[in-house]
Enzyme design. Structure first.
Site, PDB file in Angstrom:
ATOM      1  N   ASP A  97       0.719  -0.960   0.070  1.00 18.93           N
ATOM      2  CA  ASP A  97      -0.045  -0.058  -0.035  1.00 18.93           C
ATOM      3  C   ASP A  97       0.773   1.342  -0.037  1.00 18.93           C
ATOM      4  O   ASP A  97       2.158   1.122   0.389  1.00 18.93           O
ATOM      5  CB  ASP A  97      -1.110   0.102   1.074  1.00 18.93           C
ATOM      6  CG  ASP A  97      -2.170   0.806   0.877  1.00 18.93           C
ATOM      7  OD1 ASP A  97      -2.020   1.801   0.093  1.00 18.93           O
ATOM      8  OD2 ASP A  97      -3.236   0.601   1.623  1.00 18.93           O
TER       9      ASP A  97
HETATM   10  C1  NOJ Z   1      -4.172   3.752   0.001  1.00 17.69           C
HETATM   11  C2  NOJ Z   1      -5.388   2.771   0.295  1.00 17.69           C
HETATM   12  O1  NOJ Z   1      -5.335   2.281   1.375  1.00 17.69           O
HETATM   13  C3  NOJ Z   1      -5.390   2.161  -0.919  1.00 17.69           C
HETATM   14  O2  NOJ Z   1      -6.789   1.173  -0.619  1.00 17.69           O
HETATM   15  C4  NOJ Z   1      -5.218   2.598  -2.193  1.00 17.69           C
HETATM   16  O3  NOJ Z   1      -5.400   1.843  -3.311  1.00 17.69           O
HETATM   17  C5  NOJ Z   1      -4.037   3.409  -2.162  1.00 17.69           C
HETATM   18  N1  NOJ Z   1      -4.048   4.089  -1.191  1.00 17.69           N
HETATM   19  C6  NOJ Z   1      -3.744   4.005  -3.786  1.00 17.69           C
HETATM   20  O4  NOJ Z   1      -4.459   5.211  -3.717  1.00 17.69           O
END
Ligand code: NOJ
Length: 770
Positions: A296
């Protein structure tokens, strides 16, 4: 996403890029469709990737492992792409800009390896669909396939090859804002929706035309954040991990998902992004996953913040060793800054880098990016404006609504009975709120608010007057505000607030009917939108009480992604319709539902608590001491939910009968058939969801009182009867026993119930015998 991460972002200029025709001409290759022109076999993919990898330097392989956010173009990033130092970019949505970056990668880099572009395509792209929790409330996996097929088509048309979805986190604490992105509390329903979404995004195979790569997230356990506080640690015992939190992910792997995203939080004190047990032992060894894992955003660098890695170098090494293949980050990745040194110093081997790069290259190959890297701009325009996508979205909004209460059959409305209609509530005329969070490419001009929808439907036949009544807002701003800068209306003065409140109640009193829209604004739910209470925000409860006190009929429409306190409403408002955040066509769908041109058939994907103090209140809990008091565990409130899991009413009525089991006893591994008759006993064609619940009476561990093990949404004409079939076999009857530390299917007696929600009474039993 952690504050530190988003705080380092610049405002999203990229969203303001005009839809320009790209400056270079793409020569050769067919651009009529996206995807691979032919389906490559596994061995062809392997051979081609082997040949490519042989030519790659260690630095080029490391390059493939980095993914950066793009909020505005920079020279450094352009250079890095042209040198093959980046494998992927995310958050670009302008096809001309995507082509520009792809051109740098394909034409300028030494080995011409294309980038893969990722984006959060969560519930639609230009056409916004109901939020994922709503799609789960449809109990209709085919609807999820349809929705994500459209989302994939639109996103892929602008050059997005990879969706960061589906989110498969089971959530049993609605204080956690991201409950809206998943399928609710149940692993069986969650698994069905997981497989369906993978199918919708990816099509029949990875590389299918007009589809993209799915990414199951957040692996795993993020939904159990302590206190429902986003990003906080999860502590999950193995029985819940295997039986509840992991099954939707396993279902996605079985459905062929091509990538996975590691979660942000600590799982039992080991960060998910540095958790080899999760990313290697479970994902790859136990389940045979052959795709790639992306972290993430900034979660590799965060290994240091967690107190797990000593520094960024250590974080990069731990990330690779744990099974992260690609690092998502802003600014710079820990991988690009440290992996070369790590190999030179012997902390990692060149083989480990190659093993991480290989599945990424394989996915690029399968997606057809090596043959067909560019976006056809006119075609993108065409696809984004396809009217048929809006039709699919409207139908989805109708199928996701859940009727929670309908005293005296107030709904559907008899139009001639209500000439003057008051539409009240802060969300009732909000085009931005009706599409929910996690959308970025929407067009508010084509979005239909509830006021718009009612006007479209009723035309001049009824007089509709609107009053917001109250304003609602967050105590602390959302971090998305800082990045996306959505316009906010000015806050009312104290006098204005009083005036507006009184005006709304007066309006209700002088109308024949009030439609009161209550809930949360879209920024009150989603990432970084956890809350400590489930009360209706602001003065909405007071508004509700004021409107009900007028004595005029009131229909409450709920716009929300988490259950809110409806205990008072469920005793005083005759009708309550849950519409979630229904998307682009939400207002038209709501009007159809209110007037009976669509019939609600959705069911709750979580048990709805009476108030926040009951959390967690999963329907699948164990029976323990004094079961007769199970509903009276508190002295100040019932300990049953307000509405059970699987609950939802209809404008028609249904009867279940004749529950039959093909066998009274089976041996482990054998399957028995279960049938139940379902009849529409009313006068309206309508849908009912037949649900099957099972309970193992004894075994090596205590088992939940009920667990969903089958469901089917059925459409029936008035007085039509149908026999619904289920089967119970190894998959449904085995579970992870914490006593045996293994999957078991144990000799025992099993209860079976069939009905329209988790309180179904139609019952039978069978045995599993040795
Ligand atoms: C953080 C989020 O937790 C995740 O779900 C998302 O896909 C990514 N950022 C990219 O934006």
């Amino acid at each position: 996403m952690p504050k530190s991460f988003w705080h380092s972002c610049k405002p999203a200029k990229v969203f303001a890029f005009p839809f320009l025709i790209c400056f270079f001409v793409v020569v050769g290759g067919t651009l009529a469709q996206t995807g691979s022109p032919t389906r490559l076999s596994d061995s062809e993919v392997r051979e081609r990737v082997d040949a490519l990898i042989k030519q790659m330097t260690l630095e080029e392989k490391i390059g493939q492992l980095s993914q950066l956010f793009v909020f505005e173009p920079t020279k450094d990033r352009d250079d890095a792409v042209a040198k093959g130092q980046l494998g992927s970019l995310l958050f670009l949505t302008d096809p001309a800009e995507i082509n520009r970056y792809q051109h740098l990668a394909v034409e300028k880099s030494r080995l011409h390896i294309p980038l893969i572009f990722g984006f959060d395509v969560i519930h639609g792209f230009r056409t916004v669909f109901p939020v994922p929790i709503a799609m789960a409330a449809s109990w209709d996996p085919s609807l999820a396939i349809e929705g994500q097929t459209v989302a994939a088509r639109e996103a892929r048309a602008v050059g997005i090859d990879w969706a960061f979805a589906p989110m498969l986190d089971i959530a049993r604490d609605p204080r956690w804002g991201r409950i809206i992105e998943g399928a609710g509390e149940d692993p069986y329903l969650g698994s069905a929706m997981a497989a369906a979404q993978v199918r919708g995004f990816q099509g029949d195979y990875i590389g299918a035309a007009d589809h993209l790569l799915a990414c199951m997230k957040h692996f795993a356990g993020y939904g159990a954040a302590e206190g429902g506080r986003d990003y906080d640690a999860s502590y999950i015992p193995d029985t819940l991990m295997y039986n509840v939190y992991l099954p939707p992910f396993h279902a996605a792997v079985k459905a062929g998902v091509g990538s996975a995203m590691s979660a942000y939080m600590d799982l039992n004190d080991v960060p998910a992004t540095g958790n080899r047990w999760l990313l290697h032992d479970v994902l790859r060894e136990q389940w045979g996953f052959r795709g790639f894992v992306v972290s993430d955003a900034n979660s590799v660098k965060s290994l240091r913040i967690h107190g797990y890695a000593k520094d960024l170098y250590d974080a990069a090494v731990l990330g690779i060793k744990s099974g992260v293949d690609m690092e998502m980050a802003i600014g710079e990745t820990a991988f690009s800054a440290n992996l070369l040194t790590a190999v030179q110093k012997g902390d990692l081997t060149a083989q480990q880098i190659e093993d991480a790069a290989r599945p990424i290259l394989e996915m690029k190959m399968r997606l057809g990016l090596f043959e067909n890297a560019y976006v056809d701009l006119p075609r993108a325009q065409q696809i984004l404006s396809a009217p048929e996508h809006r039709v699919v979205s409207r139908r989805a909004a109708e199928r996701t609504a859940v009727l929670l209460r309908n005293e005296g059959n107030l709904l559907p409305l008899r139009q001639d009975a209500y000439k003057k209609i008051a539409l009240i509530g802060p969300l009732a005329d909000s085009r931005r709120d009706i599409i929910g969070p996690w959308v970025f490419q929407y067009d508010l001009k084509e979005t239909v608010s509830i006021l718009d929808g009612l006007r479209n439907k009723l035309g001049p036949k009824s007089e509709i007057s609107y009053a917001p009544g109250v304003q609602i807002g967050r105590k602390f701003p959302s971090f998305f505000d800082a990045i996306f800068r959505e316009a906010k209306p000015p806050v009312w003065s104290v006098e204005q607030a009083k005036e507006e409140f009184d005006r709304a109640v007066r309006l209700a009193g002088s109308s024949d009917l009030t439609i009161l829209v209550l809930g949360e604004k879209q920024d009150m739910i989603g990432e970084g939108a956890s809350r400590e209470s489930l009360e209706l925000p602001g003065r909405q409860q007071e508004l509700l009480e004021g409107v009900v006190a007028t004595g005029k009929p009131v229909v409450v429409i709920m716009m929300n992604g988490r259950p809110l306190n409806l205990t008072w409403a469920s005793q005083h408002a005759p009708a309550i319709l849950e519409i979630w955040y229904p998307g682009t066509q939400g207002g038209n769908a709501v009007a159809n539902l209110l007037l009976g041109d669509a019939v609600p058939g959705g069911k709750l994907p979580y048990a709805w608590p009476r108030n926040g103090g009951q959390i967690p209140i999963p329907y699948a809990h164990n029976t323990t001491q004094a079961p007769e008091d199970q509903g009276k565990r508190y002295w100040d409130e019932d300990s049953t939910p307000l509405f059970p899991f699987g609950y939802g009413l209809s404008y028609s009525s249904f009867q279940f009968s004749n529950l039959k089991l093909s066998e009274s006893a089976v041996q482990p591994g054998e399957t028995l058939d279960v049938t139940v008759d379902l009849e529409n006993t009313g006068n309206t064609p309508a849908d009912e969801v037949a649900q099957l619940y099972v309970h193992q009476q004894y075994g090596s561990t205590s088992r939940p009182v009920r667990e969903l093990k089958g469901f089917e949404r059925v459409t029936l004409a008035p007085h039509e009867k149908k026999t619904v079939h289920f089967s119970l076999g190894k998959n449904e009857l085995s579970y992870w026993s914490t006593a045996k530390k293994d999957w078991v299917e144990e000799p025992s007696v099993f209860d079976v119930w069939a009905g329209g929600d988790s309180s179904a009474q139609l019952h039978s039993t069978f045995a599993v015998v040795p």
